[in-house]
Write a protein that holds these residues in place. Structure first.
Motif, PDB file in Angstrom:
ATOM      1  N   TYR A 171       0.820  -1.740   0.088  1.00 13.37           N
ATOM      2  CA  TYR A 171      -0.057   0.198  -0.075  1.00 13.37           C
ATOM      3  C   TYR A 171       0.975   1.198  -0.033  1.00 13.37           C
ATOM      4  CZ  TYR A 171      -3.577  -3.342   1.827  1.00 13.37           C
ATOM      5  OH  TYR A 171      -4.456  -4.371   1.945  1.00 13.37           O
ATOM      6  N   GLY A 172       0.311   2.419   0.101  1.00 12.97           N
ATOM      7  CA  GLY A 172       0.601   3.297  -0.029  1.00 12.97           C
ATOM      8  C   GLY A 172       0.571   3.998   2.127  1.00 12.97           C
ATOM      9  N   ILE A 173       1.503   4.608   2.246  1.00 14.93           N
ATOM     10  CA  ILE A 173       2.366   4.731   3.739  1.00 14.93           C
ATOM     11  C   ILE A 173       2.331   5.889   4.256  1.00 14.93           C
ATOM     12  CG2 ILE A 173       3.445   3.665   5.653  1.00 14.93           C
ATOM     13  CD1 ILE A 173       1.367   1.141   4.857  1.00 14.93           C
ATOM     14  N   VAL A 174       1.226   6.180   5.003  1.00 10.41           N
ATOM     15  CA  VAL A 174       1.386   7.313   5.725  1.00 10.41           C
ATOM     16  C   VAL A 174       2.452   7.692   7.242  1.00 10.41           C
ATOM     17  CG1 VAL A 174      -0.363   8.062   4.873  1.00 10.41           C
ATOM     18  CG2 VAL A 174      -0.884   7.738   6.235  1.00 10.41           C
ATOM     19  N   ASP A 175       2.594   8.368   7.719  1.00 14.48           N
ATOM     20  CA  ASP A 175       3.652   8.808   8.866  1.00 14.48           C
ATOM     21  C   ASP A 175       2.644  10.077   8.810  1.00 14.48           C
ATOM     22  OD1 ASP A 175       4.936   8.218  11.162  1.00 14.48           O
ATOM     23  OD2 ASP A 175       5.996   9.771  10.553  1.00 14.48           O
ATOM     24  N   VAL A 176       2.269  10.604  10.540  1.00 11.68           N
ATOM     25  CA  VAL A 176       1.349  10.918  11.141  1.00 11.68           C
ATOM     26  C   VAL A 176       1.950  11.548  12.350  1.00 11.68           C
ATOM     27  CG1 VAL A 176      -0.782  10.619   9.870  1.00 11.68           C
ATOM     28  CG2 VAL A 176      -0.414   9.795  12.441  1.00 11.68           C
ATOM     29  N   GLY A 177       1.809  13.400  12.328  1.00  5.32           N
ATOM     30  CA  GLY A 177       1.730  13.969  13.652  1.00  5.32           C
ATOM     31  C   GLY A 177       0.547  13.795  14.384  1.00  5.32           C
ATOM     32  N   THR A 178       0.259  14.947  15.327  1.00  6.86           N
ATOM     33  CA  THR A 178      -0.855  14.433  16.700  1.00  6.86           C
ATOM     34  C   THR A 178      -1.977  14.905  16.103  1.00  6.86           C
ATOM     35  OG1 THR A 178       0.570  15.668  17.921  1.00  6.86           O
ATOM     36  CG2 THR A 178       0.009  13.500  18.917  1.00  6.86           C
ATOM     37  N   GLY A 179      -3.109  14.977  16.465  1.00  6.84           N
ATOM     38  CA  GLY A 179      -4.334  15.753  15.652  1.00  6.84           C
ATOM     39  C   GLY A 179      -5.559  14.885  15.670  1.00  6.84           C
TER      40      GLY A 179
END
Ligand code: G1P
Length: 288
Positions: A171-179
């Motif tokens: 898959y396409g993978i994302v890395d996220v911050g907080t929210g």
């Protein structure tokens, strides 16, 4: 960004993962319970408030266009036989006249190229993309909750869901911050990271709300993972100038492009079906 009115459905893929079933039938026309996969995804977009439906098709996909048209002889026959409920169901599934467009991808150059083929039909406004392989099962349509979040925060939105660590390379993978889970700021996106290198296990689920600026970037995008022009790579470029948020989907994602995902989707949707659910549950118990 303004209201999201248009949705793009890339439906040009050959469906090689599903041969021989897809030799003569587009994979998007395989049924999940009693409706083609593409109808489920169209319904998600329509109930989210989408007004114009753009299909990027290819050779041998003409039957998708036929599916979203009135079948005059069929309607006539059903009328003659007093099959009112079948007629009503067909009418319910039909887009309003003048709200669909079809264009062809011509060459299988990847998802990014397919979306780029819709540039003239979309024009200069934000739009949604729905990958028909991915069914999103939930009481509130995934695209609807993404559009609500997008109206609140602005920017580009990508639907995501958690996948097992050993599947991140698909898959396409994302890395996220907080929210908030409905709008997590994206730090990094990568298309099909080699096993063991993914920055997280949040996979792109095949639902997007994008700014029209993506089209210029897609136009000059070089080939990425798998030698294809990747939508994810153009999104990485757009992230230089526009915010991107991940929307964690609050339901079940079925990847109907795989045999197991397709079978599981059929069972999950049938168990939810008002008339079939009870009997199927009993039949499954017997089988198991
Ligand atoms: C595409 C996208 C990928 C996404 C996936 C979901 O890949 O490029 O980011 O995670 O759909 O199915 P494809 O499955 O077309 O290779």
């Amino acid at each position: 960004m303004s209201r999201i009115r248009k949705a793009v459905f890339p439906v040009a893929g050959l469906g090689t993962r599903f041969l021989p079933a897809t030799k003569a039938i587009p994979k998007e026309m395989l049924p999940v319970v009693d409706r083609p996969v593409i109808q489920h995804v169209f319904d998600e977009a329509r109930s989210a408030g989408i007004e114009h439906f753009i299909f990027v098709t290819g050779r041998n996909k003409g039957v998708i266009e036929d599916h979203f048209d009135i079948a005059f002889e069929l309607d006539r026959t059903l009328k003659d036989r007093n099959r009112a409920s079948d007629l009503a169901e067909l009418a319910r599934d039909l887009p309003m006249a003048g709200t669909t467009s079809f264009t062809r991808q011509q060459e299988p150059l990847g998802l990014g190229h397919a979306v780029w083929c819709a540039r003239d039909l979309v024009g200069d406004e934000p739009f949604a993309v729905l990958l028909p392989d991915m069914l999103h099962q939930s009481p509130t349509p995934c695209l609807k909750s993404m559009m609500d979040a997008q109206a609140e925060y602005g920017g580009n939105f990508i639907g995501v869901y958690a996948v097992p660590e050993d599947e991140t390379h698909r898959y396409g993978i994302v890395d996220v911050g907080t929210g908030p889970k409905s709008a997590l700021p994206i730090r990094q996106m990568v298309e099909k990271p080699p096993q063991g290198t993914a920055p997280s296990n949040l996979a792109i689920s095949g639902r997007y709300i994008l700014s029209p600026k993506i089209f210029d970037l897609l136009g000059s995008q070089t080939r990425g993972a798998g030698g294809e022009i990747q939508l994810t790579d153009a999104m990485v470029a757009l992230q230089q100038s526009e915010p991107f948020f991940a929307h964690v989907f609050d339901g079940r994602v079925h990847d109907t492009g795989t045999k197991l995902g397709f079978l599981t989707a059929n069972i999950a949707y049938a168990l939810d079906h008002a008339e079939l659910g009870g009997e199927l549950r009993a039949a499954l118990r017997q089988l198991l």
